[in-house]
Design an enzyme around this catalytic site. Structure first.
Site, short mmCIF file in Angstrom:
data_model
loop_
_atom_site.label_atom_id
_atom_site.label_comp_id
_atom_site.label_asym_id
_atom_site.label_seq_id
_atom_site.Cartn_x
_atom_site.Cartn_y
_atom_site.Cartn_z
N CYS A 279 -11.48 73.20 -17.36
CA CYS A 279 -10.90 74.12 -18.20
C CYS A 279 -11.85 74.70 -19.14
O CYS A 279 -11.58 75.88 -19.63
CB CYS A 279 -9.41 73.82 -18.67
SG CYS A 279 -7.91 73.71 -17.65
N ASP B 130 -4.03 46.40 -5.88
CA ASP B 130 -2.88 46.21 -5.39
C ASP B 130 -2.87 45.12 -4.37
O ASP B 130 -4.13 44.61 -3.99
CB ASP B 130 -2.08 47.43 -4.72
CG ASP B 130 -2.84 47.91 -3.45
OD1 ASP B 130 -3.70 47.38 -3.17
OD2 ASP B 130 -2.57 49.05 -2.95
N CYS C 97 -6.59 73.25 -22.74
CA CYS C 97 -6.89 72.13 -22.04
C CYS C 97 -8.36 71.82 -22.16
O CYS C 97 -9.14 72.73 -22.28
CB CYS C 97 -6.54 72.14 -20.61
SG CYS C 97 -7.13 70.59 -19.51
N HIS D 53 -8.73 68.37 -13.51
CA HIS D 53 -7.86 68.92 -14.28
C HIS D 53 -6.62 67.95 -14.37
O HIS D 53 -6.07 67.74 -15.30
CB HIS D 53 -7.76 70.36 -14.14
CG HIS D 53 -6.28 70.62 -14.82
ND1 HIS D 53 -6.30 71.04 -16.17
CD2 HIS D 53 -5.11 70.88 -14.59
CE1 HIS D 53 -5.04 71.27 -16.73
NE2 HIS D 53 -4.38 71.22 -15.68
N CYS E 61 -10.27 69.90 -20.76
CA CYS E 61 -10.74 69.04 -19.49
C CYS E 61 -12.16 69.87 -19.07
O CYS E 61 -12.38 70.97 -19.38
CB CYS E 61 -10.10 69.15 -18.18
SG CYS E 61 -9.82 70.27 -17.15
N ASP F 197 0.40 54.07 -11.72
CA ASP F 197 -0.75 54.52 -10.87
C ASP F 197 0.02 55.61 -10.08
O ASP F 197 1.12 55.39 -9.59
CB ASP F 197 -1.27 53.51 -10.13
CG ASP F 197 -0.37 52.98 -8.87
OD1 ASP F 197 0.57 52.45 -9.11
OD2 ASP F 197 -0.90 53.36 -7.54
#
Lengths: 389, 389
Positions: free
Chosen positions: B311, B95, B306, B337, B308, B268
């Site tokens: 998880c 940014d 999930c 997660h 991830c 974002d």
């Protein structure tokens, strides 16, 4: 329950008391000398299980006192023990809570069968003794449980120390006959500070009870390094060669090398992760403060040739920046490096013990490692006192 | 420097404005719609680069304002840019610092060529304008730089807003001609709050300058959801179809789905890692507070099915315990997660856009996702106001 083959002594160094060994548990074999990262509250601070495995962790330590308070044994039992709770499939050793009761808890009252104390967290009245500690360790389901001992602070009086040793022996006897988790080993803990007679007495009584291994307790209680070394030296001769020996709560990398040379097989210490949170990194040359301004544009790893995740991927300048702006990744990377170094030094010792070159490794390591000023001053003071005698 | 092939529009949804696209940078191809994890201070909070790659991160965001203060551009230049400094080889978007100057900095004074302000850190007097911002982004070496804009707070007066838009246009023109890093793209930022005329004016002026992509700014400044959606709706028709569109600082998973349906390609947001630090986990059904007592003996993962790291390996009960005892691993696992979920929802949208089933996915997702009470109340208020008109 007793298994005479739990520890195999594979080799003893010809220049020192250093030993190469193998400890067989139901959850896997542990090559010794071994360093056990400390997972006080079911987590080795800032690290995850994958990072621990990658750096060669063989066994971790869990704390009975902390786990009994949070999450508590109801949840621990519902989870099916600590291994399942934290998803760690390798061995776990639990301390007995004795050390914490005597160092953390407020207002304690020693009774015949344990200690009444107030929780350091919320002040609630709790009781921990041999029975309670062994029961908690059974629920936790650790592979190695420790007896509930009394660990007086550094500088306790002779009378206090004697009482503590007697209680430690009596409580060890109680612990010896408590129900255990399946395959769980129990280690005795020798107390007695720097009193050779007391250490010998305590060791002999415990050895007669035939534990699966023996720990040297009452070290890492604030004593200067020479006293710590001497506590180990006066205890070791009274421990059986065919059982594992564990020095509790120690030490720096150089101290680990010297303690292995004095016949110790197992270690645990919070130093690698604790000092990481202050931005201090261990190297084979001593500690460095990564936060220091001199590293702000140093684009080399924490330690040259280090194979840890932090050193393979990140620079001192980057880690210093992360620490300075309070990014969690900073202390995590230093924790990774420090823990990796402690484990790697142990691995190096095993390699050199196997190759018969431990003596050379020890000389070389000690020559390059610069201890902290505090340790150096304690050594000087000790040498001066010796001369004055 | 301008590359007309930077963004390829591969497909547009038949039921909405949703687009499937591909953004090609010198450091790799980015499939859109895309979510960009926020690495404010050269670190996506609590995560490391390996975890980011494992969860499918294609591009991360860095903050010009924060990085210019710490580590500062001297160290950044010495490191050879942000990619090398933090060891991240995939694309980075920076940014411009405009948002932070107007939200974080104390005592600011708007001048013709930028803003004079005091650092939120130590109060030192700083100046940031189009020239300075583009120069910092050049040193950082981001793959996508953003123009330096003026981002007024929610509820600013019409006059204030008009002035901000005029300065944003003028500053964009200045940014457009500044030197860039090799292969660096520059995106314009459309301001104008909820004023359709102002948004159109700003968009048209910026489009005439021919940027590599266009952002919708002035959202995520505290406005209720209906205003945020409307800001995007009134801006989008004035953005060219063959350039990427980026809605800055947004949003929840359900909002991301609705914003993609409104023709946005890039996002974002700090939400996944920020709320993780309070123990809040995102799921496809809304948020849950893992710290809650109801999870203390819940041995299921944060979210069923999930994939991830958190998880696949750990339970709600364990993560709740870690959060309760302030173990860093707790907020890290929730950050893993949450970030994974945001990225996975984007991947699902790309899959459904390619398959022509985005409409069904959107309906299904929105039907199952329960927004926070705050969002629900803002929607009710908005509907009531509409009826009253």
């Amino acid at each position: 329950m007793f298994n005479p083959a739990v520890f195999e002594l594979l080799k003893t160094d010809s220049h020192s008391k250093a030993r190469l060994g193998r400890l067989t548990t139901t959850r896997g074999v542990i090559d010794t000398p071994v360093f056990m990262p400390v997972g006080t509250q079911a987590s080795v601070k800032a690290l995850d299980s994958r990072e621990l495995l990658e750096m060669g962790t063989q066994i971790i330590l869990g704390n009975t006192y902390h786990l009994s308070i949070r999450p508590g044994m109801e949840i621990m039992a519902a989870a099916g023990g600590l291994h399942k709770f934290m998803n760690w499939t390798k061995p776990i050793l639990t301390d007995s809570g004795g050390f914490q009761v005597f160092s953390l808890a407020k207002i304690r009252k020693i009774k015949p069968h344990g200690v009444e104390f107030r929780s350091h967290l919320d002040g609630s009245l709790l009781f921990l003794g041999p029975k309670e500690s062994m029961n908690i360790q059974r629920i936790i389901g650790s592979d190695i449980a420790m007896v509930f001992d009394e660990c007086p602070p550094h500088g306790a009086s002779a009378a206090e120390m004697k009482g503590a040793v007697e209680r430690t022996i009596r409580w060890a006897k109680e612990c010896r006959v408590q129900p255990r988790a399946e395959g769980q080993f129990v280690f005795g803990i020798v107390q007695g500070a720097n009193d050779a007679k007391l250490r010998e007495h305590c060791a002999k009584e415990l050895v007669a009870m035939d534990f699966d291994g023996y720990a040297i307790g009452g070290v890492s209680v604030g004593e200067p390094e020479p006293e710590m070394m001497s506590a180990v030296e006066i205890t070791e001769p009274h421990l059986p060669a065919h059982k594992a020996r564990y020095a509790m709560g120690l030490g720096t990398p150089a101290q680990l090398v010297e303690l292995v040379a004095r016949g110790v097989d197992m270690f645990d210490c919070v130093l690698p992760t604790r000092v990481a949170r202050n931005g201090t990194a261990f190297t084979r040359k001593g500690t460095i403060s990564i936060k220091g301004g001199s590293y702000k544009a140093d684009f080399t790893p924490i330690e040259a040739d280090c194979e840890c995740f932090a050193c393979k991927n990140f620079t001192r300048a980057y880690i210093r920046h992360l620490l300075n702006v309070n990014e969690i990744l900073g202390l995590r990377l230093v924790s990774v490096h420090n823990s990796h170094l402690f484990l790697k030094v142990m691995e190096d010792m095993r390699t050199h013990l196997a190759a018969g070159t431990f003596h050379e490794f020890r000389q070389d390591f000690i020559a390059h490692y610069r201890p902290t000023e505090k340790v150096l001053l304690a050594r000087q003071l000790h040498a001066a006192e010796k001369q004055d005698r």
